[in-house]
Design a protein around this motif. Structure first.
Motif, PDB file in Angstrom:
ATOM      1  N   ILE A  12       0.939  -1.264   0.194  1.00 54.20           N
ATOM      2  CA  ILE A  12      -0.001  -0.230  -0.173  1.00 54.20           C
ATOM      3  C   ILE A  12       0.917   1.330  -0.066  1.00 54.20           C
ATOM      4  O   ILE A  12       0.723   2.250  -0.637  1.00 54.20           O
ATOM      5  CB  ILE A  12      -0.885   0.010   1.271  1.00 54.20           C
ATOM      6  CG1 ILE A  12      -1.983  -1.102   0.975  1.00 54.20           C
ATOM      7  CG2 ILE A  12      -1.607   1.460   1.370  1.00 54.20           C
ATOM      8  CD1 ILE A  12      -3.015  -1.338   2.271  1.00 54.20           C
ATOM      9  N   GLN A  13       1.761   1.166   0.823  1.00 56.26           N
ATOM     10  CA  GLN A  13       2.786   2.388   0.921  1.00 56.26           C
ATOM     11  C   GLN A  13       3.616   2.691  -0.386  1.00 56.26           C
ATOM     12  O   GLN A  13       3.678   3.718  -0.985  1.00 56.26           O
ATOM     13  CB  GLN A  13       3.838   2.216   2.167  1.00 56.26           C
ATOM     14  CG  GLN A  13       3.334   2.395   3.440  1.00 56.26           C
ATOM     15  CD  GLN A  13       4.210   1.900   4.358  1.00 56.26           C
ATOM     16  OE1 GLN A  13       5.306   1.364   4.247  1.00 56.26           O
ATOM     17  NE2 GLN A  13       3.878   2.272   5.725  1.00 56.26           N
ATOM     18  N   HIS A  14       4.150   1.511  -0.965  1.00 53.62           N
ATOM     19  CA  HIS A  14       4.765   1.512  -2.377  1.00 53.62           C
ATOM     20  C   HIS A  14       3.690   2.253  -3.371  1.00 53.62           C
ATOM     21  O   HIS A  14       4.013   3.288  -4.091  1.00 53.62           O
ATOM     22  CB  HIS A  14       5.190   0.315  -2.689  1.00 53.62           C
ATOM     23  CG  HIS A  14       6.051   0.472  -4.067  1.00 53.62           C
ATOM     24  ND1 HIS A  14       6.982   0.956  -4.517  1.00 53.62           N
ATOM     25  CD2 HIS A  14       5.395  -0.225  -5.142  1.00 53.62           C
ATOM     26  CE1 HIS A  14       7.199   0.993  -5.770  1.00 53.62           C
ATOM     27  NE2 HIS A  14       6.554   0.250  -6.091  1.00 53.62           N
ATOM     28  N   VAL A  67      12.910  -0.579  -6.120  1.00 51.91           N
ATOM     29  CA  VAL A  67      14.122  -1.562  -5.581  1.00 51.91           C
ATOM     30  C   VAL A  67      13.797  -1.379  -4.096  1.00 51.91           C
ATOM     31  O   VAL A  67      13.931  -2.733  -3.400  1.00 51.91           O
ATOM     32  CB  VAL A  67      15.131  -0.953  -5.843  1.00 51.91           C
ATOM     33  CG1 VAL A  67      16.516  -1.674  -5.251  1.00 51.91           C
ATOM     34  CG2 VAL A  67      15.584  -1.402  -7.439  1.00 51.91           C
ATOM     35  N   GLY A  68      13.589  -0.381  -3.588  1.00 54.23           N
ATOM     36  CA  GLY A  68      13.243  -0.307  -2.090  1.00 54.23           C
ATOM     37  C   GLY A  68      11.971  -1.117  -1.519  1.00 54.23           C
ATOM     38  O   GLY A  68      12.176  -1.831  -0.727  1.00 54.23           O
ATOM     39  N   ALA A  72      12.352  -4.450   0.816  1.00 51.10           N
ATOM     40  CA  ALA A  72      11.694  -4.181   2.040  1.00 51.10           C
ATOM     41  C   ALA A  72      10.560  -5.628   2.066  1.00 51.10           C
ATOM     42  O   ALA A  72      10.416  -6.325   2.936  1.00 51.10           O
ATOM     43  CB  ALA A  72      10.908  -3.211   2.371  1.00 51.10           C
ATOM     44  N   LEU A  73      10.061  -5.908   1.133  1.00 50.55           N
ATOM     45  CA  LEU A  73       8.752  -6.980   0.966  1.00 50.55           C
ATOM     46  C   LEU A  73       9.654  -8.245   0.941  1.00 50.55           C
ATOM     47  O   LEU A  73       8.971  -8.919   1.725  1.00 50.55           O
ATOM     48  CB  LEU A  73       7.944  -6.813  -0.620  1.00 50.55           C
ATOM     49  CG  LEU A  73       7.013  -7.583  -0.623  1.00 50.55           C
ATOM     50  CD1 LEU A  73       5.900  -7.460   0.433  1.00 50.55           C
ATOM     51  CD2 LEU A  73       6.483  -7.671  -2.112  1.00 50.55           C
ATOM     52  N   ARG A  74      10.695  -8.461   0.539  1.00 52.68           N
ATOM     53  CA  ARG A  74      11.461  -9.792   0.780  1.00 52.68           C
ATOM     54  C   ARG A  74      11.545 -10.031   2.129  1.00 52.68           C
ATOM     55  O   ARG A  74      11.568 -11.089   2.583  1.00 52.68           O
ATOM     56  CB  ARG A  74      12.732  -9.737  -0.151  1.00 52.68           C
ATOM     57  CG  ARG A  74      12.352  -9.846  -1.766  1.00 52.68           C
ATOM     58  CD  ARG A  74      13.604 -10.186  -2.386  1.00 52.68           C
ATOM     59  NE  ARG A  74      14.428 -11.370  -1.931  1.00 52.68           N
ATOM     60  CZ  ARG A  74      14.192 -12.441  -2.133  1.00 52.68           C
ATOM     61  NH1 ARG A  74      13.046 -12.816  -2.817  1.00 52.68           N
ATOM     62  NH2 ARG A  74      14.795 -13.535  -1.813  1.00 52.68           N
ATOM     63  N   ILE A  75      12.034  -9.027   2.916  1.00 50.29           N
ATOM     64  CA  ILE A  75      12.305  -9.057   4.386  1.00 50.29           C
ATOM     65  C   ILE A  75      11.076  -9.477   4.962  1.00 50.29           C
ATOM     66  O   ILE A  75      10.971 -10.362   6.085  1.00 50.29           O
ATOM     67  CB  ILE A  75      13.106  -7.814   4.792  1.00 50.29           C
ATOM     68  CG1 ILE A  75      14.336  -7.729   4.115  1.00 50.29           C
ATOM     69  CG2 ILE A  75      12.940  -7.959   6.550  1.00 50.29           C
ATOM     70  CD1 ILE A  75      15.140  -6.487   4.456  1.00 50.29           C
ATOM     71  N   ALA A  76       9.962  -8.597   4.846  1.00 47.89           N
ATOM     72  CA  ALA A  76       8.581  -8.553   5.350  1.00 47.89           C
ATOM     73  C   ALA A  76       8.093 -10.117   5.218  1.00 47.89           C
ATOM     74  O   ALA A  76       7.472 -10.752   6.280  1.00 47.89           O
ATOM     75  CB  ALA A  76       7.860  -7.614   5.016  1.00 47.89           C
ATOM     76  N   GLU A  77       8.302 -10.635   4.141  1.00 47.57           N
ATOM     77  CA  GLU A  77       7.788 -12.000   3.778  1.00 47.57           C
ATOM     78  C   GLU A  77       8.682 -13.152   3.870  1.00 47.57           C
ATOM     79  O   GLU A  77       8.464 -14.225   3.756  1.00 47.57           O
ATOM     80  CB  GLU A  77       7.429 -11.766   2.187  1.00 47.57           C
ATOM     81  CG  GLU A  77       6.247 -10.920   1.879  1.00 47.57           C
ATOM     82  CD  GLU A  77       4.907 -11.158   2.289  1.00 47.57           C
ATOM     83  OE1 GLU A  77       4.309 -12.189   2.030  1.00 47.57           O
ATOM     84  OE2 GLU A  77       4.257 -10.501   2.986  1.00 47.57           O
ATOM     85  N   GLU A  78       9.714 -12.854   4.468  1.00 44.64           N
ATOM     86  CA  GLU A  78      10.914 -13.964   4.769  1.00 44.64           C
ATOM     87  C   GLU A  78      11.058 -14.595   3.545  1.00 44.64           C
ATOM     88  O   GLU A  78      11.108 -15.867   3.755  1.00 44.64           O
ATOM     89  CB  GLU A  78      10.441 -14.842   5.957  1.00 44.64           C
ATOM     90  CG  GLU A  78      10.301 -13.996   7.308  1.00 44.64           C
ATOM     91  CD  GLU A  78       9.776 -14.666   8.336  1.00 44.64           C
ATOM     92  OE1 GLU A  78       9.579 -15.914   8.415  1.00 44.64           O
ATOM     93  OE2 GLU A  78       9.876 -14.041   9.499  1.00 44.64           O
ATOM     94  N   PRO A  85      18.074  -6.880  -7.247  1.00 44.20           N
ATOM     95  CA  PRO A  85      17.138  -6.338  -8.357  1.00 44.20           C
ATOM     96  C   PRO A  85      17.925  -5.655  -9.501  1.00 44.20           C
ATOM     97  O   PRO A  85      18.748  -5.284  -9.258  1.00 44.20           O
ATOM     98  CB  PRO A  85      16.407  -5.262  -7.551  1.00 44.20           C
ATOM     99  CG  PRO A  85      16.829  -5.315  -5.951  1.00 44.20           C
ATOM    100  CD  PRO A  85      17.964  -6.398  -5.830  1.00 44.20           C
ATOM    101  N   ARG A  86      17.162  -6.016 -10.461  1.00 46.60           N
ATOM    102  CA  ARG A  86      17.756  -5.230 -11.888  1.00 46.60           C
ATOM    103  C   ARG A  86      17.003  -4.018 -12.270  1.00 46.60           C
ATOM    104  O   ARG A  86      15.648  -4.600 -12.744  1.00 46.60           O
ATOM    105  CB  ARG A  86      17.995  -6.312 -12.974  1.00 46.60           C
ATOM    106  CG  ARG A  86      19.118  -7.258 -12.397  1.00 46.60           C
ATOM    107  CD  ARG A  86      19.707  -8.111 -13.664  1.00 46.60           C
ATOM    108  NE  ARG A  86      18.462  -8.439 -14.594  1.00 46.60           N
ATOM    109  CZ  ARG A  86      18.720  -9.180 -15.654  1.00 46.60           C
ATOM    110  NH1 ARG A  86      19.819  -9.635 -15.920  1.00 46.60           N
ATOM    111  NH2 ARG A  86      17.718  -9.270 -16.501  1.00 46.60           N
ATOM    112  N   VAL A  87      17.521  -3.052 -12.328  1.00 41.50           N
ATOM    113  CA  VAL A  87      16.555  -1.777 -12.772  1.00 41.50           C
ATOM    114  C   VAL A  87      16.743  -1.663 -14.444  1.00 41.50           C
ATOM    115  O   VAL A  87      18.002  -1.559 -14.772  1.00 41.50           O
ATOM    116  CB  VAL A  87      17.161  -0.592 -12.147  1.00 41.50           C
ATOM    117  CG1 VAL A  87      16.324   0.776 -12.553  1.00 41.50           C
ATOM    118  CG2 VAL A  87      16.859  -0.881 -10.529  1.00 41.50           C
TER     119      VAL A  87
END
Length: 106
Positions: A12-14, A67-68, A72-78, A85-87
């Motif tokens: 939601i924040q993203h 990317v941020g 952060a989502l990977r950490i939150a979702e373990e 990430p490739r931009v």
């Protein structure tokens, strides 16, 4: 789709951050639009040069937000693993100018 409440909130924040960036970009483009008289290529250049810079800069800002969020989502979702990430490269000047010209003429 997020599995955790923390992931859901990050999503939601993203989305809100990306929408804020879009709104700010549109406000600035609207101001820049006034540099063009709607008639001549010379005055179109006054618009297109700063608009191109803006589009390319905001692309980088948007990518940074993404990317941020991803990290952060990977950490939150373990999430397992440690992908980097490739931009995508920002759009080249010719592509942006072509899009702006096509849109303006339409």
């Amino acid at each position: 789709m997020a599995r955790t409440e923390a992931g859901r909130l990050l999503t939601i924040q993203h989305r809100q951050r990306q929408l804020q960036l879009r709104a700010a970009t549109l406000r600035t483009l609207t101001q820049l639009w006034e540099l063009w008289d709607g008639q001549t290529i010379r005055t179109f250049g006054r618009f297109v040069e700063p608009a191109t810079t803006l589009v390319q800069d905001r692309f980088g800002t948007s990518a940074g937000l993404a990317v941020g969020y991803y990290q952060a989502l990977r950490i939150a979702e373990e999430a397992g693993g440690s992908p980097t990430p490739r931009v995508a490269h920002p759009p080249d000047t010719e592509s942006v100018v072509g899009s702006l010209r096509a849109t303006a003429l339409a």
